[in-house]
Enzyme design. Sequence first.
Site, PDB file in Angstrom:
ATOM      1  N   ILE A  11       0.827  -1.214   0.000  1.00 26.95           N
ATOM      2  CA  ILE A  11       0.000   0.000   0.000  1.00 26.95           C
ATOM      3  C   ILE A  11       0.864   1.268   0.000  1.00 26.95           C
ATOM      4  CG2 ILE A  11      -0.277   0.036   2.554  1.00 26.95           C
ATOM      5  CD1 ILE A  11      -3.285   0.845   0.566  1.00 26.95           C
ATOM      6  N   SER A  42       2.506  -7.282   4.205  1.00 24.42           N
ATOM      7  CA  SER A  42       1.489  -7.045   5.240  1.00 24.42           C
ATOM      8  C   SER A  42       0.180  -6.557   4.636  1.00 24.42           C
ATOM      9  CB  SER A  42       1.987  -6.004   6.240  1.00 24.42           C
ATOM     10  OG  SER A  42       3.229  -6.355   6.762  1.00 24.42           O
ATOM     11  N   SER A  44      -1.305  -7.453   2.026  1.00 25.10           N
ATOM     12  CA  SER A  44      -2.112  -8.495   1.382  1.00 25.10           C
ATOM     13  C   SER A  44      -3.127  -9.112   2.328  1.00 25.10           C
ATOM     14  CB  SER A  44      -1.204  -9.579   0.804  1.00 25.10           C
ATOM     15  OG  SER A  44      -0.365  -9.008  -0.171  1.00 25.10           O
ATOM     16  N   HIS A  45      -2.922  -8.963   3.643  1.00 18.20           N
ATOM     17  CA  HIS A  45      -3.919  -9.528   4.558  1.00 18.20           C
ATOM     18  C   HIS A  45      -4.429  -8.520   5.568  1.00 18.20           C
ATOM     19  CE1 HIS A  45      -0.763  -9.470   7.443  1.00 18.20           C
ATOM     20  NE2 HIS A  45      -0.032 -10.334   6.779  1.00 18.20           N
ATOM     21  N   HIS A 222       1.340 -10.751  14.787  1.00 18.09           N
ATOM     22  CA  HIS A 222       0.183 -10.214  15.506  1.00 18.09           C
ATOM     23  C   HIS A 222      -1.010 -11.062  15.104  1.00 18.09           C
ATOM     24  CE1 HIS A 222      -3.195  -7.536  16.155  1.00 18.09           C
ATOM     25  NE2 HIS A 222      -3.264  -7.172  14.893  1.00 18.09           N
ATOM     26  N   TYR A 260      -9.431  -5.587  19.062  1.00 12.69           N
ATOM     27  CA  TYR A 260     -10.223  -4.788  18.124  1.00 12.69           C
ATOM     28  C   TYR A 260     -11.026  -5.719  17.218  1.00 12.69           C
ATOM     29  CZ  TYR A 260      -6.541  -5.701  14.609  1.00 12.69           C
ATOM     30  OH  TYR A 260      -5.665  -6.290  13.740  1.00 12.69           O
ATOM     31  N   VAL A 360       4.971   1.552   8.280  1.00 15.06           N
ATOM     32  CA  VAL A 360       3.813   2.425   8.057  1.00 15.06           C
ATOM     33  C   VAL A 360       2.544   1.575   8.088  1.00 15.06           C
ATOM     34  CG1 VAL A 360       2.725   3.995   6.417  1.00 15.06           C
ATOM     35  CG2 VAL A 360       5.219   3.939   6.605  1.00 15.06           C
ATOM     36  N   TRP A 361       1.572   1.971   8.882  1.00 17.04           N
ATOM     37  CA  TRP A 361       0.292   1.268   8.889  1.00 17.04           C
ATOM     38  C   TRP A 361      -0.494   1.653   7.647  1.00 17.04           C
ATOM     39  CZ3 TRP A 361      -2.531   0.555  14.184  1.00 17.04           C
ATOM     40  CH2 TRP A 361      -1.642   0.046  15.135  1.00 17.04           C
ATOM     41  N   VAL A 362      -1.450   0.817   7.294  1.00 15.72           N
ATOM     42  CA  VAL A 362      -2.400   1.158   6.231  1.00 15.72           C
ATOM     43  C   VAL A 362      -3.015   2.530   6.550  1.00 15.72           C
ATOM     44  CG1 VAL A 362      -4.658   0.582   5.279  1.00 15.72           C
ATOM     45  CG2 VAL A 362      -2.947  -1.216   5.610  1.00 15.72           C
ATOM     46  N   THR A 363      -3.346   2.721   7.826  1.00 12.80           N
ATOM     47  CA  THR A 363      -3.979   3.957   8.305  1.00 12.80           C
ATOM     48  C   THR A 363      -3.239   5.217   7.842  1.00 12.80           C
ATOM     49  OG1 THR A 363      -4.730   2.755  10.244  1.00 12.80           O
ATOM     50  CG2 THR A 363      -4.657   5.152  10.454  1.00 12.80           C
ATOM     51  N   ASP A 552      16.044  25.360  15.852  1.00 12.40           N
ATOM     52  CA  ASP A 552      16.642  26.596  16.377  1.00 12.40           C
ATOM     53  C   ASP A 552      17.916  26.196  17.103  1.00 12.40           C
ATOM     54  OD1 ASP A 552      15.462  25.433  18.645  1.00 12.40           O
ATOM     55  OD2 ASP A 552      14.948  27.360  19.526  1.00 12.40           O
TER      56      ASP A 552
HETATM   57  P1  FAD Z   1       3.965  -4.446   2.634  1.00 10.50           P
HETATM   58  O1  FAD Z   1       2.544  -4.590   2.302  1.00 10.50           O
HETATM   59  O2  FAD Z   1       4.584  -5.527   3.431  1.00 10.50           O
HETATM   60  O3  FAD Z   1       4.724  -4.240   1.286  1.00 10.50           O
HETATM   61  C1  FAD Z   1       6.122  -4.341   1.172  1.00 10.50           C
HETATM   62  C2  FAD Z   1       6.411  -5.024  -0.110  1.00 10.50           C
HETATM   63  O4  FAD Z   1       7.803  -4.984  -0.364  1.00 10.50           O
HETATM   64  C3  FAD Z   1       6.012  -6.479  -0.086  1.00 10.50           C
HETATM   65  O5  FAD Z   1       5.035  -6.702  -1.066  1.00 10.50           O
HETATM   66  C4  FAD Z   1       7.294  -7.222  -0.340  1.00 10.50           C
HETATM   67  O6  FAD Z   1       7.129  -8.369  -1.118  1.00 10.50           O
HETATM   68  C5  FAD Z   1       8.147  -6.179  -1.032  1.00 10.50           C
HETATM   69  N1  FAD Z   1       9.571  -6.427  -0.864  1.00 10.50           N
HETATM   70  C6  FAD Z   1      10.233  -6.637   0.283  1.00 10.50           C
HETATM   71  N2  FAD Z   1      11.537  -6.862   0.055  1.00 10.50           N
HETATM   72  C7  FAD Z   1      11.698  -6.797  -1.283  1.00 10.50           C
HETATM   73  C8  FAD Z   1      12.822  -6.947  -2.140  1.00 10.50           C
HETATM   74  N3  FAD Z   1      14.043  -7.233  -1.666  1.00 10.50           N
HETATM   75  N4  FAD Z   1      12.631  -6.813  -3.469  1.00 10.50           N
HETATM   76  C9  FAD Z   1      11.407  -6.521  -3.971  1.00 10.50           C
HETATM   77  N5  FAD Z   1      10.316  -6.389  -3.197  1.00 10.50           N
HETATM   78  C10 FAD Z   1      10.464  -6.515  -1.880  1.00 10.50           C
HETATM   79  N6  FAD Z   1      -2.749  -1.527   9.675  1.00 10.50           N
HETATM   80  C11 FAD Z   1      -3.790  -0.690   9.795  1.00 10.50           C
HETATM   81  O7  FAD Z   1      -3.661   0.487   9.505  1.00 10.50           O
HETATM   82  N7  FAD Z   1      -4.994  -1.129  10.249  1.00 10.50           N
HETATM   83  C12 FAD Z   1      -5.193  -2.429  10.594  1.00 10.50           C
HETATM   84  O8  FAD Z   1      -6.284  -2.811  10.998  1.00 10.50           O
HETATM   85  C13 FAD Z   1      -4.113  -3.322  10.487  1.00 10.50           C
HETATM   86  N8  FAD Z   1      -4.263  -4.603  10.886  1.00 10.50           N
HETATM   87  C14 FAD Z   1      -3.243  -5.473  10.721  1.00 10.50           C
HETATM   88  C15 FAD Z   1      -3.438  -6.795  11.073  1.00 10.50           C
HETATM   89  C16 FAD Z   1      -2.439  -7.713  10.884  1.00 10.50           C
HETATM   90  C17 FAD Z   1      -2.678  -9.140  11.255  1.00 10.50           C
HETATM   91  C18 FAD Z   1      -1.190  -7.286  10.385  1.00 10.50           C
HETATM   92  C19 FAD Z   1      -0.079  -8.236  10.201  1.00 10.50           C
HETATM   93  C20 FAD Z   1      -0.974  -5.959  10.063  1.00 10.50           C
HETATM   94  C21 FAD Z   1      -1.991  -5.032  10.225  1.00 10.50           C
HETATM   95  N9  FAD Z   1      -1.821  -3.687   9.907  1.00 10.50           N
HETATM   96  C22 FAD Z   1      -2.881  -2.831  10.011  1.00 10.50           C
HETATM   97  C23 FAD Z   1      -0.526  -3.157   9.453  1.00 10.50           C
HETATM   98  C24 FAD Z   1      -0.477  -3.029   7.938  1.00 10.50           C
HETATM   99  O9  FAD Z   1      -0.921  -4.192   7.352  1.00 10.50           O
HETATM  100  C25 FAD Z   1       0.927  -2.733   7.443  1.00 10.50           C
HETATM  101  O10 FAD Z   1       1.532  -1.797   8.271  1.00 10.50           O
HETATM  102  C26 FAD Z   1       0.943  -2.226   6.021  1.00 10.50           C
HETATM  103  O11 FAD Z   1       0.228  -3.082   5.198  1.00 10.50           O
HETATM  104  C27 FAD Z   1       2.347  -2.083   5.495  1.00 10.50           C
HETATM  105  O12 FAD Z   1       2.322  -1.733   4.146  1.00 10.50           O
HETATM  106  P2  FAD Z   1       3.670  -1.645   3.298  1.00 10.50           P
HETATM  107  O13 FAD Z   1       3.316  -1.273   1.924  1.00 10.50           O
HETATM  108  O14 FAD Z   1       4.627  -0.794   4.019  1.00 10.50           O
HETATM  109  O15 FAD Z   1       4.297  -3.097   3.413  1.00 10.50           O
END
Ligand code: FAD
Length: 829
Positions: A11, A42, A44-45, A222, A260, A360-363, A552
């Site tokens: 995201i 993260s 993806s789910h 988590h 939650y 970074v959270w989705v939020t 400053d």
């Molecule tokens: P990711 O979605 O992990 O994307 C990173 C991408 O980088 C991946 O697709 C990976 O394949 C790619 N990558 C990594 N290394 C390489 C490499 N060497 N070469 C090429 N590609 C690479 N957040 C909320 O705000 N609200 C919620 O309710 C919430 N609930 C959650 C519940 C669970 C069970 C979990 C696990 C997380 C939850 N989160 C929630 C947190 C949230 O899902 C993540 O913080 C957020 O999706 C992170 O997004 P991202 O794009 O940074 O990371």
Amino acid sequence: SQRVVIIGAGIVGANLADELVKRGWKDITVVEQGPLHMPGGSTSHAPGLVFQTNASKTMTNFAKYTVEKLLSIEKDGQSCFNQVGGLEVATTPERLEELKRKHGYASSWGIEAKIIGAKECLERYPLLDPKLVLGGLHIPSDGLALAARATQILIERTAAVGVKYLPSTPVTGIERSNGRVTGVTTPSGSIPADIIASCAGFWGVEIGAMVGLQVPLLPLAHQYAKTTALPSLKGRELNNNINGMNAALPILRHQDQDLYYREHGDQYGIGYYGHRPMPVRAADLGITGKHVDDKNMPSRLDFTPKDFETAWNESQKLLPVLRDTHIADGFNGIFSFTPDGGPIVGRAPNLEGFYVAEAVWVTHSAGVARAVAELLTTGRSETDLAECDISRFEEIQLSKEYVSETSQQNFVEVYDIIHPLAPKLSPRNLRISPFNTRERELGAYFLEVGGWERPFWFEANAELLKYLPAKWQPVERDAWTAQHYSPISAAEAWKTRNAVAMYDMTAFHRFEVSGPGAEQLLQRLTTSDISKTPGSITYTLFLDNQGGIKSDIFVSRLENDSYQISANTAVDFHYLSQAAHLQARQSPSHYVQVREITGSTCVIGLWGPRSRDVIDGVSTDDFSNKALPYFGVKKATVAGIPVLAFRKSYVGELGWEIQTSAEYGQRLWDVVMQAGKLHGIVAAGRAALNSLRIEKGYRTYGSDMTTEHNPYEAGVTSAIDMTKSDFVGKAALELLSKQVPKKQLRCLTVDDGRSIVLGKEPVFIDNKATGYVTTAAFGFTVGKPVAFAWLPSDVAEGRNVEIEYFGRRIPATVSAEPLYDPSNSRLLV
Ligand code: FAD
């Protein structure tokens, strides 16, 4: 435009590509190790709950923008946000109070929110057990992000305008030349780049390691589980196939039990933070394979049902209908935690062209992506990034041990009620000043910042309370503001104003800037003329190119080509170092060395009307006003100890910051204390200091002013010299100086003389939230609570306002500042 490679199509990465496209950038490649339809990170789910309100203004702004943007991303007539509202319920009186405090944050940062009683909670959420719920915080604009769908739509729309996506392509190396990035390495070859943005989520550590950058995040599992269908919810109209649209009730938080909830059609989703921390090493998960589905991805580990037992019991209590269901499916999903809970954003301090946006959270995802896009395209983010900046960490805070322990602790405490002054319990004593032994002997109460132990008051001064004049007696405090506080601070403040006190100022950052290019560098980066003769101190600012205040600082010229800087954070150090590096590259004869000397030196702030008597008793040097005037610095000896004496004061009294190297520290403390006895000296702590500096009108960078403010708004124009030739931000200031500022930092005094606030509370005028408190303290000299607050600039002095504190309104008045010694008569003697 520049060639950009984004690592990661979660995201954050997809949003960054989109934000760059929006700003007209064209040459963008997104490299993703997983397949594009479901990259397997993260995102993806992610169940996608978006509770926007946060103690941090920056994070709340990011969340607000994310909601706005997700609402605007549409496909087949449906957006990517289901605005069902958010409800946080309280099942304990303490939580209800905490929700009131949070309501204050919402008002401060411009989010509509309401504290509702138990009855309204049940109206909004009929499935709750009425016996348990005491009340709640309702935020109508919260809801569910359809994170995976939004990511897919963003990928489609940016690909359609030329963004290249390379799926199933792991980045295995970062190519560099001359301190700059030049490209990324993948199994199918190199991809050249001028800018690389790592949006690799919890794999950020591994990407960082490719360039020797420590990314201080810890991947933690988590638990998230889905129940079987609830008979009572079966067959509802809203059974939409799109995950996220299949919900109607508000998203729900039960923080007293670390839980939650959201609906998935007629099933329930339950997230839990109450289990033991389960750290993971991303490197151990391997590279995402070709086959990824919603049950099979690297960010998803097997469910450990035992860890979920309490969650399940408590959930059935809060939502009795769940007793008709059981757990259908669960997993331990991985995402990032950090030492201070903030994300990791910005340019790597050690490599030009390398940026990160991780933890970074989705939020906050779209908000963070917008900030990074702004950084790349204009050099500055409109939202202040201090709480997110990758450069904000001290070296000790980057160690694996520190990151692991503090990030796990943040997981444990994620829903806890935490006092704003509460220190970490562990790790402690990471950095102690040479005065530490003596401070302990005096019963110091230490709080920790940046690893430093800093005394807030000294129990040894409790005796003084007996002699404290009536006018100085501190007021009674409520249970919340009485935490991490002692009335002893009043006595320490009294002594500072009326006799003399010594303060441990060691923890403030100090850098040495030296070399033939030092003057040129500092003239260019600061707002004042620092080409004064050696021996002078200048209070000045770092600005960004839009006139926003980056910091400053005090610049003390020690020799022609040697300066000492007193600064605020590690970010200042990286800013100076990078600029020095660039200058040396462009003009090798004007090289500059920037050296951090905080830990190798120590400083006593010796302040108060009798401070000259003390120093004269222990030094043979001339400390008269003539020999060392205000804002002067000189070398001296104190009982034979070589020191630098800086004639400046953070409390508004006569005195010096006396600096020596660490090995002399304890002796310096002892001789000053001994010489001071005759004059009634005490050791004094941060709590007194904070009170005295607010009365005197001195701002604290990071709290009172940030990059979101310019010097005219923040009231620090004395630090600007527009007659100086060009400096960073000067052109912006020329424009800003002709405009009437929209907002201004103002001084408030509390009318009843006793109601204390702590910071971040909203300020109401005519019942409308129009601003917020930055920092506050009881002003011991003026005998009432004092606060700085951002308010619209047309609010006149003398205007009555109200500060909301735990749901209560406290009348206050906009006052002329400084409240204490406006003519500086105490300083210039
Ligand atoms: P990711 O979605 O992990 O994307 C990173 C991408 O980088 C991946 O697709 C990976 O394949 C790619 N990558 C990594 N290394 C390489 C490499 N060497 N070469 C090429 N590609 C690479 N957040 C909320 O705000 N609200 C919620 O309710 C919430 N609930 C959650 C519940 C669970 C069970 C979990 C696990 C997380 C939850 N989160 C929630 C947190 C949230 O899902 C993540 O913080 C957020 O999706 C992170 O997004 P991202 O794009 O940074 O990371």
